[in-house]
Design a protein around this motif. Sequence first.
Motif, PDB file in Angstrom:
ATOM      1  N   GLY A   2       0.792  -1.386  -0.068  1.00  0.00           N
ATOM      2  CA  GLY A   2      -0.045   0.063  -0.070  1.00  0.00           C
ATOM      3  C   GLY A   2       0.977   1.232  -0.037  1.00  0.00           C
ATOM      4  N   SER A   3       2.087   1.137  -0.376  1.00  0.00           N
ATOM      5  CA  SER A   3       2.828   2.299  -0.239  1.00  0.00           C
ATOM      6  C   SER A   3       3.214   2.526  -1.726  1.00  0.00           C
ATOM      7  N   ILE A   4       4.015   3.808  -1.769  1.00  0.00           N
ATOM      8  CA  ILE A   4       4.355   4.366  -3.239  1.00  0.00           C
ATOM      9  C   ILE A   4       5.889   4.623  -3.486  1.00  0.00           C
ATOM     10  N   PRO A   5       6.713   3.599  -3.874  1.00  0.00           N
ATOM     11  CA  PRO A   5       8.008   3.884  -3.996  1.00  0.00           C
ATOM     12  C   PRO A   5       8.271   4.434  -5.192  1.00  0.00           C
ATOM     13  N   LEU A   6       8.919   5.839  -5.501  1.00  0.00           N
ATOM     14  CA  LEU A   6       9.731   6.548  -6.502  1.00  0.00           C
ATOM     15  C   LEU A   6      10.951   6.254  -7.000  1.00  0.00           C
ATOM     16  N   ILE A   7      11.260   5.907  -8.068  1.00  0.00           N
ATOM     17  CA  ILE A   7      12.690   5.572  -8.728  1.00  0.00           C
ATOM     18  C   ILE A   7      12.813   6.686  -9.701  1.00  0.00           C
ATOM     19  N   SER A   8      13.889   7.441  -9.265  1.00  0.00           N
ATOM     20  CA  SER A   8      14.088   8.648 -10.294  1.00  0.00           C
ATOM     21  C   SER A   8      15.654   8.425 -10.620  1.00  0.00           C
ATOM     22  N   GLY A   9      15.684   9.058 -11.913  1.00  0.00           N
ATOM     23  CA  GLY A   9      17.154   9.213 -12.424  1.00  0.00           C
ATOM     24  C   GLY A   9      17.082   9.214 -13.824  1.00  0.00           C
ATOM     25  N   PRO A  10      18.114   9.908 -14.481  1.00  0.00           N
ATOM     26  CA  PRO A  10      18.096   9.935 -16.111  1.00  0.00           C
ATOM     27  C   PRO A  10      18.051   8.867 -16.688  1.00  0.00           C
ATOM     28  N   ARG A 164      22.043   7.964  -9.877  1.00  0.00           N
ATOM     29  CA  ARG A 164      22.652   8.820 -10.614  1.00  0.00           C
ATOM     30  C   ARG A 164      23.769   8.434 -11.280  1.00  0.00           C
ATOM     31  N   TYR A 165      24.278   9.022 -12.492  1.00  0.00           N
ATOM     32  CA  TYR A 165      25.515   8.935 -12.995  1.00  0.00           C
ATOM     33  C   TYR A 165      26.635   9.743 -12.202  1.00  0.00           C
ATOM     34  N   ILE A 166      27.639   9.240 -12.140  1.00  0.00           N
ATOM     35  CA  ILE A 166      28.722   9.967 -11.830  1.00  0.00           C
ATOM     36  C   ILE A 166      30.118   9.811 -12.613  1.00  0.00           C
ATOM     37  N   GLU A 167      30.973  10.629 -12.495  1.00  0.00           N
ATOM     38  CA  GLU A 167      31.975  10.767 -13.235  1.00  0.00           C
ATOM     39  C   GLU A 167      33.414  10.490 -12.250  1.00  0.00           C
ATOM     40  N   VAL A 168      33.857   9.471 -12.252  1.00  0.00           N
ATOM     41  CA  VAL A 168      35.177   9.146 -11.299  1.00  0.00           C
ATOM     42  C   VAL A 168      36.286   8.654 -12.294  1.00  0.00           C
ATOM     43  N   GLY A 169      37.394   9.617 -12.097  1.00  0.00           N
ATOM     44  CA  GLY A 169      38.539   9.236 -12.966  1.00  0.00           C
ATOM     45  C   GLY A 169      38.604   8.896 -14.228  1.00  0.00           C
ATOM     46  N   GLY A 170      37.499   9.918 -14.940  1.00  0.00           N
ATOM     47  CA  GLY A 170      37.296   9.648 -16.411  1.00  0.00           C
ATOM     48  C   GLY A 170      36.482   8.520 -16.920  1.00  0.00           C
ATOM     49  N   GLU A 171      35.683   7.653 -15.650  1.00  0.00           N
ATOM     50  CA  GLU A 171      34.947   6.816 -16.198  1.00  0.00           C
ATOM     51  C   GLU A 171      33.497   7.224 -15.509  1.00  0.00           C
ATOM     52  N   ILE A 172      32.393   6.678 -16.268  1.00  0.00           N
ATOM     53  CA  ILE A 172      31.158   6.752 -15.748  1.00  0.00           C
ATOM     54  C   ILE A 172      30.630   5.608 -14.877  1.00  0.00           C
ATOM     55  N   GLN A 173      30.446   6.139 -13.822  1.00  0.00           N
ATOM     56  CA  GLN A 173      29.880   4.998 -12.872  1.00  0.00           C
ATOM     57  C   GLN A 173      28.452   5.548 -12.332  1.00  0.00           C
ATOM     58  N   LYS A 174      27.840   4.808 -11.227  1.00  0.00           N
ATOM     59  CA  LYS A 174      26.428   5.031 -10.988  1.00  0.00           C
ATOM     60  C   LYS A 174      26.511   5.062  -9.377  1.00  0.00           C
ATOM     61  N   ALA A 175      25.883   5.570  -8.758  1.00  0.00           N
ATOM     62  CA  ALA A 175      25.578   5.811  -7.485  1.00  0.00           C
ATOM     63  C   ALA A 175      23.968   5.635  -7.078  1.00  0.00           C
ATOM     64  N   ILE A 176      23.467   5.116  -5.966  1.00  0.00           N
ATOM     65  CA  ILE A 176      22.207   4.883  -5.525  1.00  0.00           C
ATOM     66  C   ILE A 176      22.007   5.508  -3.927  1.00  0.00           C
ATOM     67  N   GLY A 177      20.845   6.038  -3.984  1.00  0.00           N
ATOM     68  CA  GLY A 177      20.703   6.568  -2.527  1.00  0.00           C
ATOM     69  C   GLY A 177      19.202   6.650  -2.242  1.00  0.00           C
TER      70      GLY A 177
END
Length: 222
Positions: A2-10, A164-177
């Motif tokens: 009965g809850s509403i989770p929202l998942i957002s990102g590009p 989210r996409y993040i750029e670390v050391g010239g590489e595209i990575q992803k982060a979640i929170g």
Amino acid sequence: RGSIPLISGPSGVGKSTTGTALARASARRGEKAAAYLFEESEHSFSHRSDAIGLGIDDLRDEDTFEIHEVEPLSISADEFAHQVRAGVEERGVEFVLLDGTAGYQLALQNPETELRSELHALCRYLRNMGVTVALTDELSSVTGTFQASDSHVSYLADNVVFIRYIEVGGEIQKAIGVLKKRFGDFESTLRTFRIDENGIHVGNVLSDLRGVLTGTPTRRTD
């Protein structure tokens, strides 16, 4: 329930896959799940799920997982709401995945003004029926100023998960929170996020980085 989770990102960050994992888990518990696809074909959805270890064919055979490909330009918001209500009241659906809000907007005559009111009415009905509703919401910006939702529907959500996409050391990575959890406490850390042929992997805390939410973090020096 009965809850509403929202998942957002590009685009392409893993929102649909995460929503699928939630719906699949619900179906495996014996609840009936239904995925409504506004931006992806049924074939593509099934193929992608198989490719990352989230196969749903067995659940469809057991009639615990439904897939509905929705063409928003040929259906009104009222017609779609009726379709969802029929699933709940006639077939016993207990988990609904709406993937995603950008496609849903196309079914509205005045998308800028109607989106929140139409979604609010539909989600309120589903919540009152004890149905869990997972929403995926696409952000237009890949990096930059952090925001939970471009569509301003985060107020509807009991839980907000962002990827989210993040750029670390010239590489595209992803982060979640997790930004919000209405019913109880939650972990406030940012963690690595990855999807491969074995499914979803939420990894280590990004404790060595600053400014992760900007998309261009820097290494901590303290």
